[in-house]
Design an enzyme around this catalytic site. Structure first.
Site, short mmCIF file in Angstrom:
data_model
loop_
_atom_site.label_atom_id
_atom_site.label_comp_id
_atom_site.label_asym_id
_atom_site.label_seq_id
_atom_site.Cartn_x
_atom_site.Cartn_y
_atom_site.Cartn_z
CD GLU A 1 -2.39 1.24 2.84
OE1 GLU A 1 -2.36 0.19 3.53
OE2 GLU A 1 -3.00 2.26 3.18
CG ASP B 1 -0.38 1.75 6.23
OD1 ASP B 1 0.73 1.21 6.06
OD2 ASP B 1 -0.67 2.88 5.82
CG ASP C 1 -7.75 4.76 5.09
OD1 ASP C 1 -8.99 4.61 5.11
OD2 ASP C 1 -7.18 5.86 4.95
CG ASP D 1 -4.42 2.55 8.77
OD1 ASP D 1 -4.71 1.75 7.85
OD2 ASP D 1 -3.82 3.62 8.58
#
Ligand code: 0RA
Length: 649
Positions: free
Chosen positions: A440, A513, A517, A515
């Site tokens: 990403e 990541d 997103d 998180d």
């Protein structure tokens, strides 16, 4: 010693056998079976991990389900007890306790101790629901430290108990009873399974499925320790199942189509409903067993579907004279269906026994579905029109997609050197040794390129969010740069043309990541692979990298932390000694050495293998996350930690 006892007739036992020798032979057979199972449990229940443990429960439940299938049982209760034993209670006729003339043993004892007793007793009296299951109880018995069975029959309560598969005593009458039924309790053997615990959610999902497949059967499951309980009862059977699968979809016709009929002793049932999506979700079952690899019944269903829709379209001039026929894919796009058959002697084939082999199942399903579906279309012209319009649309989109794909493939095959510009390839040429990281963001992509072992690790950075493939039509999806880059880098094509032999990397690793997103992007990628390269997942080539969440530093050492729970523990442990706790919000915050050390180095990293254990569930997750309905998606993302678990990754 115990074993010697068993090989000689026991005083006080009902030895209605024809002689000692035969009895001995039987007893030896019992022990042989028991030991074979204990020696190689995997052969009988697949594995000795949690999945194998769950299998024990299913085996016992299936016996009660068999009783329900022949119409004598309406309720099954499953309880995970406080001590980790499991109790399964049904209100069927009760396992017969009468003594079998040849073995001199009660049917109950035989069923519980003789491997394949179900098959052996497949004759008249002890026919287990047409010989469906009923071979599993002895396996569960052999793999349990103890098993207790209570049978309510003839107004009496009968009881027998076993230790690691060996009866402690003959069947005894221990009381009176009202009604009939069977209750089995077992304690899985820690010697075999370790201290493995049951997962309520996994068991409950399976039980729900079984309830869908047997309309009118009530199955409840309860976990005493966790204080959880669920009861499933579906009056609509597989029609309810299809509604459930489509619950977050926009459907093309209100009522699922339902057909059911017995064909030469094979009971065929199918329910189907189209939605406005592009994927095909057909779930097939034989005797309540999910045939994940399909088989003859599915083949029969598919060919009936294609034939009936083409016949109807021609007859009603929905297809013009020079239009080509609708293809199988055209009539399956956006289809949600459940096909369930009950067959006398199912042959489960393939390595995981997930494929039905009976030739007669194809004929049976094909004729029942053809007849029922034709009739339905005649009687519901509006539904018929809506469905066929959708099929025609699919046919047109597919033609466009084929052209787009040909373009990519042609471009590739003409110029094999044209790998995506952003790909930092590895030098190794043997695909079994090669890894591709899909990373990403460009900045993390940069660190990964620096940190990697370039001999066998390739990096493809992906910018931003890739397309929401669920909503996009297939031809549009293929026009997205990131998607094309992935397809080209992997080199194996997609959809039905995916060729595993051409795959350039045997490990494809999603690195996003830690998180929200990141998890969204990961889901988008998973959706793409699930829909268009399912073989990549099935062949165990798809993985998820596990970047750390924190770094805790003391003056002596540095530790990487991968979960909040672990963080708590470490902080407690290091109490006063720590100088620094750093939270890593993204991959980009780590430098290349750190990324290598924590996430990419095969010697120290953890990879999660993506494993679509339960396609129904995975499909649902994708639908919720990707579908048009906003509310369930919101709810889902809020509880997003859960979905990784649901996907069984
Ligand atoms: C064969 C015959 C009969 C009952 C069963 C099997 C039976 C097996 C299991 C296993 C779990 N629960 C069960 N319930 C019933 C009945 C024969 C008769 O009564 O005539």
């Amino acid at each position: 010693m115990i074993e010697n006892n068993l090989t000689s007739p026991q005083p006080g036992k009902n030895n209605h056998n024809n002689g000692v020798d035969e009895y001995n032979a039987e007893a030896i057979h019992v022990l042989g079976g028991r030991e074979a199972v204990r020696r190689r449990p995997g052969m009988y229940i697949g594995s000795t991990d949690q999945r194998g443990l769950h299998h024990l429960v299913y085996e016992i439940v299936y016996n009660s389900v068999d009783e329900a299938m022949v119409g004598f049982c309406t309720r099954i209760k499953v309880t995970i007890e406080e001590d980790n034993s499991v109790t399964v209670e049904d209100n069927g006729r009760g396992i017969p306790i009468e003594v079998h003339p040849t073995t001199g043993k009660s049917a109950l004892e035989t069923v519980m101790t003789v491997l394949h007793a179900g098959a052996k007793f497949g004759g008249k009296t002890y026919q287990v629901s047409g010989g469906l299951h009923g071979v599993g109880a002895s396996v569960v018995n052999a793999l349990s430290t103890w098993v207790k069975v209570w049978v309510k029959r003839n107004h009496k309560l009968y009881f027998q108990e076993y230790e690691r598969g060996i009866p402690r005593a003959d069947v005894a009458i221990v009381g009176k009873s009202k009604g009939t039924g069977t209750t089995t309790s077992f304690m899985a053997d820690e010697e075999i399974f370790g201290a493995t615990r049951y997962d309520f959610n996994v068991l409950s999902e399976r039980v729900r499925e079984v309830a869908y497949l047997n309309k009118g059967l009530e199955i409840s499951i309860r976990d005493i320790k966790e204080d959880k309980e669920q009861t499933f009862y579906f009056e609509g059977g597989i029609t309810s199942f299809v509604r459930h699968l489509n619950r977050n979809r926009v459907v093309c016709h209100k009522q699922p189509i339902y057909v059911a009929k017995d064909s030469n002793g094979t009971m065929v049932e199918a329910a189907l409903q189209y939605n406005d999506g592009f994927s095909e979700s057909i779930f097939s079952f034989a005797n309540c067993v999910n045939t994940v690899d399909g088989g003859t019944h599915l083949t029969g269903f598919r060919s009936a579907l294609t034939r009936v829709f083409n016949d109807y379209s021609r007859k009603n001039k929905l297809l013009k004279e020079d239009d080509p026929n609708l293809s199988g894919e055209d009539v399956r796009e956006g289809l949600t269906a459940v096909v369930s058959i009950k067959i006398a002697e199912p042959q489960f084939e393939g390595q995981t026994k997930g494929k039905l082999g009976n030739a007669e199942a194809k004929t049976a399903v094909e004729s029942v579905v053809s007849e029922g579906l034709s009739l339905y279309l005649e009687e519901h012209p509006d539904d018929a029109k809506a469905i066929i319009d959708k099929c025609l649309l699919s046919a047109r989109a597919r033609e466009a997609a084929r052209k787009a794909r040909d373009l990519i493939v042609r471009k590739n095959s003409l110029d094999t050197g044209t790998l995506p510009g952003k790909l930092a390839d590895c030098s190794e040429k043997d695909p079994t040794l090669c890894e591709l990281y899909l990373v990403e963001g460009d900045s993390a992509g940069g660190s990964a390129k620096q940190g990697r072992e370039r001999r066998f690790q390739a990096i493809l950075p992906l910018r931003g969010k890739i397309l929401n493939v669920e909503k996009a039509s297939p031809d549009k999806m293929l026009s997205v740069v990131e998607i094309r880059a992935i397809i080209t880098a992997l080199g194996a094509g997609l959809d039905e043309e995916f060729d595993p032999l051409k795959l350039r990397y045997h490990k494809v690793i999603l690195m996003t990541d830690a998180d929200v997103d990141g998890s969204h992007i990961r889901t988008l990628l998973l959706t793409f692979f699930f829909r268009h390269m399912a073989k990549l997942i099935n062949n165990k080539h798809l993985f998820i990298a596990q970047p750390p969440l924190y770094r805790v530093k003391t003056n002596k050492e540095e530790r990487w932390i991968y979960s909040d729970q672990e963080r708590e523990q470490t902080l407690k442990e290091l109490k006063d000694k720590r100088v620094e706790v750093q939270r890593y919000k993204g991959l980009g915050e780590m430098n290349s050495e750190q990324l290598w050390e924590t996430t990419m180095n095969p010697a120290t990293r953890t990879l999660l293998e993506v494993n679509i254990e339960d396609a129904a569930k995975a499909d649902q997750v994708f639908q919720v996350l990707m579908g048009d309905e906003v509310a369930p998606r919101k709810a889902f993302i809020t509880a997003n930690a859960k979905y990784v678990k649901n996907l069984d990754i």
